[in-house]
Design a protein around this motif. Structure first.
Motif, PDB file in Angstrom:
ATOM      1  N   GLN A  18      31.174  56.038  39.268  1.00  0.00           N
ATOM      2  CA  GLN A  18      32.333  55.253  38.846  1.00  0.00           C
ATOM      3  C   GLN A  18      33.187  54.735  39.995  1.00  0.00           C
ATOM      4  O   GLN A  18      33.739  53.640  39.877  1.00  0.00           O
ATOM      5  CB  GLN A  18      33.213  56.051  37.866  1.00  0.00           C
ATOM      6  CG  GLN A  18      32.579  56.313  36.538  1.00  0.00           C
ATOM      7  CD  GLN A  18      31.907  57.680  36.473  1.00  0.00           C
ATOM      8  OE1 GLN A  18      31.390  58.180  37.471  1.00  0.00           O
ATOM      9  NE2 GLN A  18      31.884  58.272  35.295  1.00  0.00           N
ATOM     10  N   VAL A  65      36.783  47.987  31.823  1.00  0.00           N
ATOM     11  CA  VAL A  65      36.050  48.912  32.699  1.00  0.00           C
ATOM     12  C   VAL A  65      36.858  50.185  32.925  1.00  0.00           C
ATOM     13  O   VAL A  65      36.339  51.304  32.829  1.00  0.00           O
ATOM     14  CB  VAL A  65      35.675  48.232  34.042  1.00  0.00           C
ATOM     15  CG1 VAL A  65      35.203  49.249  35.068  1.00  0.00           C
ATOM     16  CG2 VAL A  65      34.614  47.162  33.801  1.00  0.00           C
ATOM     17  N   ASP A  93      35.383  58.298  29.662  1.00  0.00           N
ATOM     18  CA  ASP A  93      34.378  59.211  30.187  1.00  0.00           C
ATOM     19  C   ASP A  93      34.997  60.369  30.959  1.00  0.00           C
ATOM     20  O   ASP A  93      34.630  61.524  30.753  1.00  0.00           O
ATOM     21  CB  ASP A  93      33.401  58.450  31.099  1.00  0.00           C
ATOM     22  CG  ASP A  93      32.415  59.394  31.777  1.00  0.00           C
ATOM     23  OD1 ASP A  93      31.784  60.216  31.077  1.00  0.00           O
ATOM     24  OD2 ASP A  93      32.287  59.331  33.009  1.00  0.00           O
ATOM     25  N   LEU A 133      31.873  51.364  40.777  1.00  0.00           N
ATOM     26  CA  LEU A 133      32.170  50.395  39.717  1.00  0.00           C
ATOM     27  C   LEU A 133      33.616  49.910  39.853  1.00  0.00           C
ATOM     28  O   LEU A 133      33.887  48.714  39.720  1.00  0.00           O
ATOM     29  CB  LEU A 133      31.925  51.024  38.340  1.00  0.00           C
ATOM     30  CG  LEU A 133      32.142  50.128  37.133  1.00  0.00           C
ATOM     31  CD1 LEU A 133      31.285  48.864  37.211  1.00  0.00           C
ATOM     32  CD2 LEU A 133      31.839  50.907  35.851  1.00  0.00           C
ATOM     33  N   LEU A 134      34.523  50.818  40.148  1.00  0.00           N
ATOM     34  CA  LEU A 134      35.914  50.416  40.369  1.00  0.00           C
ATOM     35  C   LEU A 134      36.027  49.485  41.575  1.00  0.00           C
ATOM     36  O   LEU A 134      36.757  48.502  41.536  1.00  0.00           O
ATOM     37  CB  LEU A 134      36.816  51.640  40.545  1.00  0.00           C
ATOM     38  CG  LEU A 134      37.048  52.469  39.283  1.00  0.00           C
ATOM     39  CD1 LEU A 134      37.837  53.737  39.624  1.00  0.00           C
ATOM     40  CD2 LEU A 134      37.747  51.655  38.212  1.00  0.00           C
ATOM     41  N   HIS A 170      27.619  60.185  38.869  1.00  0.00           N
ATOM     42  CA  HIS A 170      28.976  59.710  38.600  1.00  0.00           C
ATOM     43  C   HIS A 170      29.390  58.691  39.662  1.00  0.00           C
ATOM     44  O   HIS A 170      30.180  58.976  40.558  1.00  0.00           O
ATOM     45  CB  HIS A 170      29.954  60.887  38.502  1.00  0.00           C
ATOM     46  CG  HIS A 170      29.838  61.598  37.205  1.00  0.00           C
ATOM     47  ND1 HIS A 170      28.832  62.493  36.940  1.00  0.00           N
ATOM     48  CD2 HIS A 170      30.575  61.498  36.069  1.00  0.00           C
ATOM     49  CE1 HIS A 170      28.959  62.925  35.701  1.00  0.00           C
ATOM     50  NE2 HIS A 170      30.008  62.340  35.149  1.00  0.00           N
ATOM     51  N   TYR A 194      33.529  59.338  46.394  1.00  0.00           N
ATOM     52  CA  TYR A 194      32.192  59.766  45.976  1.00  0.00           C
ATOM     53  C   TYR A 194      31.656  60.850  46.922  1.00  0.00           C
ATOM     54  O   TYR A 194      31.167  61.894  46.480  1.00  0.00           O
ATOM     55  CB  TYR A 194      31.250  58.566  45.950  1.00  0.00           C
ATOM     56  CG  TYR A 194      29.866  58.901  45.461  1.00  0.00           C
ATOM     57  CD1 TYR A 194      29.592  58.960  44.100  1.00  0.00           C
ATOM     58  CD2 TYR A 194      28.831  59.164  46.349  1.00  0.00           C
ATOM     59  CE1 TYR A 194      28.326  59.271  43.630  1.00  0.00           C
ATOM     60  CE2 TYR A 194      27.559  59.475  45.896  1.00  0.00           C
ATOM     61  CZ  TYR A 194      27.307  59.528  44.538  1.00  0.00           C
ATOM     62  OH  TYR A 194      26.055  59.844  44.086  1.00  0.00           O
ATOM     63  N   ILE A 249      35.927  54.075  31.862  1.00  0.00           N
ATOM     64  CA  ILE A 249      35.922  55.157  32.845  1.00  0.00           C
ATOM     65  C   ILE A 249      36.910  56.244  32.428  1.00  0.00           C
ATOM     66  O   ILE A 249      36.612  57.441  32.519  1.00  0.00           O
ATOM     67  CB  ILE A 249      36.212  54.610  34.260  1.00  0.00           C
ATOM     68  CG1 ILE A 249      35.018  53.772  34.740  1.00  0.00           C
ATOM     69  CG2 ILE A 249      36.506  55.756  35.244  1.00  0.00           C
ATOM     70  CD1 ILE A 249      35.258  53.018  36.040  1.00  0.00           C
TER      71      ILE A 249
END
Length: 177
Positions: free
Chosen positions: A90, A47, A54, A93-94, A88, A110, A51
């Motif tokens: 991410q 993962v 990206d 997700l982390l 975005h 974020y 990231i």
């Protein structure tokens, strides 16, 4: 439409493509090695590598003349740019995958990036670059000193800020518009 048209921009030069793909691969490998050296599981390493691919690649992509021309072509609006920033996700997700990268940290990063994007896009054009730099340097200070982030992911907040505020939101030279 080719994969390069989708990942970089239509009309990307060979030099731009080579630079962008190289940056993405080196960023993904660097992120993976940092995650592995921190004891991350195979899932965490994978993962984090994606990231890294990206974000490191995207920071370079968004700085190219081809991407500037594409993302800032006629008809693109503030809504398009804010949507690009908003997708975005991410940080979340982390938070889902990496122990020690909490949901509060994900929400803070974020929100910081999204709020900064709103500010950057709301100022007159001649202030957009300096405001983006101000937001980025203060965002880097916040994400690296005030938020508890695993050491192996200290790169994440700064690179996300650079990709979105300094690279994507800036239209570039008049020729790239």
């Amino acid at each position: 439409m080719t994969i390069t048209d989708r990942l970089i921009a239509p009309g990307a030069t060979r030099s731009e493509a080579a630079l962008c793909y190289s940056s993405a691969v080196i960023g993904g490998v660097t992120a993976a090695l940092l995650a592995r050296n921190a004891g991350g599981s195979a899932l965490i390493v994978a993962v984090v590598a994606l990231i890294g691919f990206d974000l490191f690649g995207g920071a370079v992509v968004n700085a190219t003349a081809s991407a500037k021309s594409w993302f800032h072509r006629p008809g693109r609006t503030t809504r398009h740019h804010l949507t690009f920033v908003a997708v975005h996700g991410q940080p979340f997700l982390l938070a889902l995958v990496v122990p020690g990268f909490g949901w509060w940290v994900a929400a803070a990063i974020y929100s910081l990036v999204l709020a900064a994007a709103v500010v950057v896009l709301s100022v007159p054009d001649q202030l957009r670059v300096p405001i983006a730099f101000a937001a980025t340097v203060f965002g880097v200070a916040i994400t690296t000193t005030m938020l508890t982030v695993p050491t192996s992911l200290l790169w994440f907040g700064p690179v996300l800020l650079i990709k979105l505020l300094l690279a994507h939101l800036q239209p570039g030279s008049p020729q790239a518009r």
